[in-house]
Design an enzyme around this catalytic site. Sequence first.
Site, PDB file in Angstrom:
ATOM      1  N   LYS A 184       0.845  -1.205   0.000  1.00  0.00           N
ATOM      2  CA  LYS A 184       0.000   0.000   0.000  1.00  0.00           C
ATOM      3  C   LYS A 184       0.876   1.250   0.000  1.00  0.00           C
ATOM      4  CE  LYS A 184      -1.836   2.763   2.984  1.00  0.00           C
ATOM      5  NZ  LYS A 184      -1.899   4.082   2.323  1.00  0.00           N
ATOM      6  N   GLY A 236       7.242   4.526   8.319  1.00  0.00           N
ATOM      7  CA  GLY A 236       6.346   5.660   8.563  1.00  0.00           C
ATOM      8  C   GLY A 236       6.539   6.194   9.964  1.00  0.00           C
ATOM      9  N   SER A 237       5.478   6.761  10.514  1.00  0.00           N
ATOM     10  CA  SER A 237       5.595   7.439  11.806  1.00  0.00           C
ATOM     11  C   SER A 237       5.687   6.427  12.955  1.00  0.00           C
ATOM     12  CB  SER A 237       4.392   8.346  12.024  1.00  0.00           C
ATOM     13  OG  SER A 237       3.218   7.569  12.056  1.00  0.00           O
ATOM     14  N   THR A 238       6.294   6.867  14.045  1.00  0.00           N
ATOM     15  CA  THR A 238       6.427   6.007  15.223  1.00  0.00           C
ATOM     16  C   THR A 238       5.047   5.667  15.783  1.00  0.00           C
ATOM     17  OG1 THR A 238       8.601   6.891  15.682  1.00  0.00           O
ATOM     18  CG2 THR A 238       7.454   5.906  17.541  1.00  0.00           C
ATOM     19  N   GLU A 239       4.136   6.625  15.715  1.00  0.00           N
ATOM     20  CA  GLU A 239       2.786   6.403  16.254  1.00  0.00           C
ATOM     21  C   GLU A 239       2.075   5.251  15.526  1.00  0.00           C
ATOM     22  OE1 GLU A 239       0.468   9.865  15.644  1.00  0.00           O
ATOM     23  OE2 GLU A 239      -1.349   8.953  16.471  1.00  0.00           O
ATOM     24  N   GLY A 241       3.567   3.025  13.667  1.00  0.00           N
ATOM     25  CA  GLY A 241       4.407   1.843  13.896  1.00  0.00           C
ATOM     26  C   GLY A 241       4.006   1.123  15.183  1.00  0.00           C
ATOM     27  N   GLU A 258      10.408   0.590  10.257  1.00  0.00           N
ATOM     28  CA  GLU A 258      11.397   1.652  10.068  1.00  0.00           C
ATOM     29  C   GLU A 258      10.664   2.950  10.342  1.00  0.00           C
ATOM     30  OE1 GLU A 258      13.080   4.554   8.924  1.00  0.00           O
ATOM     31  OE2 GLU A 258      13.129   3.896   6.829  1.00  0.00           O
ATOM     32  N   CYS A 292      13.556  10.366   7.231  1.00  0.00           N
ATOM     33  CA  CYS A 292      13.560   9.818   8.596  1.00  0.00           C
ATOM     34  C   CYS A 292      14.931   9.941   9.237  1.00  0.00           C
ATOM     35  CB  CYS A 292      13.090   8.371   8.575  1.00  0.00           C
ATOM     36  SG  CYS A 292      13.858   7.416   7.291  1.00  0.00           S
ATOM     37  N   GLU A 389      10.278  14.802  15.952  1.00  0.00           N
ATOM     38  CA  GLU A 389      10.607  14.744  14.530  1.00  0.00           C
ATOM     39  C   GLU A 389       9.731  15.763  13.800  1.00  0.00           C
ATOM     40  OE1 GLU A 389       9.381  11.230  12.195  1.00  0.00           O
ATOM     41  OE2 GLU A 389      11.401  11.233  11.359  1.00  0.00           O
TER      42      GLU A 389
END
Length: 480
Positions: A184, A236-239, A241, A258, A292, A389
């Site tokens: 996606k 993508g974002s840590t959230e 993830g 990642e 990133c 970030e």
Amino acid sequence: MTSLFEYAPAPESRSIVDIRPSYGLFVDGEFTDGTGTPLKTVNAATEEVLSEVATGSDADVDRAVRAARRAFVKVWGPMRPADRGKYLFRIARLLQERAREFAVLETLDNGKPIRESRDVDVPLAAAHFFYHAGWADKLEHAGLGPAPRPLGVAGQVIPWNFPLLMLAWKIAPALATGNTVVLKPAETTPLTALLFAEICQQADLPPGVVNIVTGAGETGRAVISHPDVDKVAFTGSTEVGRAIARAVAGTEKRLTLELGGKAANIVFDDAPIDQAVEGIVRGIFFNQGHVCCAGSRLLVQESVHDAVVAALQRRIGTLRVGDPMDKNTDLGAINSAEQLARIRELTAFGETEGATCWQPDGDLPDRGFWFKPTVFTDVSPAHRIARDEVFGPVLSVLTFRTPDEAVAKANNTTYGLSAGIWSEKGSRILKVTDQLRAGVVWANTFNEFDPTSPFGGYKQSGYGREGGRQGLAAYLRSDS
Ligand code: NDP
């Protein structure tokens, strides 16, 4: 001051790309309708609608996963590894042949300068396929056990900052190791993934080996939580993830994440300042800072702080911000209105928390999403701009006195993806590198990428490695 030598406009022509008014999903080797509400994808530099793109529902994702499973069981899994390698070589060659088309489309859909999509994104994407094509029939020599086997179907979700390159980072190792894929792309940048689907057709890749399901976060959630997906790969974002780690916990699925970063770029007093300034600029303004591993925290030894900041501001004053399709442009558009709002919010915190904000003179275009290259000085490690970030062209400058202090400040972050060191002393570089908790450490350079080199993070930057021999492990079962 006006320069004696003004730049003449050098626009790249967009006539090489043929953007269709609408696109479907790519499932089982064909473009098909999606059953969700279609999305519009927009040129970030002009706000022009480029195309309407289908959204994959749970049922569409299920169709794609079933096609990937069939292809894995019947064709791709049993295929001779050397033959799989030939398909990857063919894809790499087609990417090279159609490089200009991909570069122009990437710049239109993403907002990044044509110079970067032409010289970095597309060549590196092809390089990932070439590199992994070479591994396809040598996996037993990768140090991962005598007869490593593929996992099955990989569900992959990628972000908008390097749309084609992240696709290559995900699809090339998955195919080389004998897995099939449902990918996606990000909601704001689906077009190069859909052009890649045409490359799969052109390469006669067996139907179902690669499936591209466009859509928003819900489509991504359907991909990663589908019960017949064996491996989940996310950038993508840590959230998000974290949410994916929770969704995958307790299942048999293998997972690599990642995520974000807040890299320290450390300049010692013996560094050649002009060279370091080029590296600082490349570290934070490459791809508008939507990287990133961006060097978003500059740590400068106190004795050279003023000289480095002055040289940096002079250099930033020469950067050209504007039309991404102009070959002279250094900084293009911010990818979306949402990302621009986030950058504005975080930089506003910088000013209210007491840091000093500097931006070069000059106007930004009236339409589109833009943000000037920005430098914050007088930043303390507690400031949000030193911790969060920003994912934009915003640099925070901090100082240190000793190497130990530099290491302590560099490691004082919840992230651990990358770092940079600028020094003439090789012994100092090696010692400091050893002490940094970062997956990648660049010495006297920044933001260099190579498919042979593993990339990935510590702490909240995620886990697993992509690229190199190490990256193959994420797609293989090494038990006998
Ligand atoms: P996200 O993490 O939301 O997006 C990354 C991908 O995940 C996109 O394809 C997205 O779809 C998809 N996605 C969103 N929600 C889910 C979910 N619940 N399950 C599965 N997939 C999902 O990043 P954003 O684009 O929203 O950016 C927000 C912030 O994240 C940025 O400001 C930046 O700080 C950071 N970021 C970091 C990146 C990195 O490489 N470290 C890359 C991108 C963002 P969709 O595109 O439709 O939202």
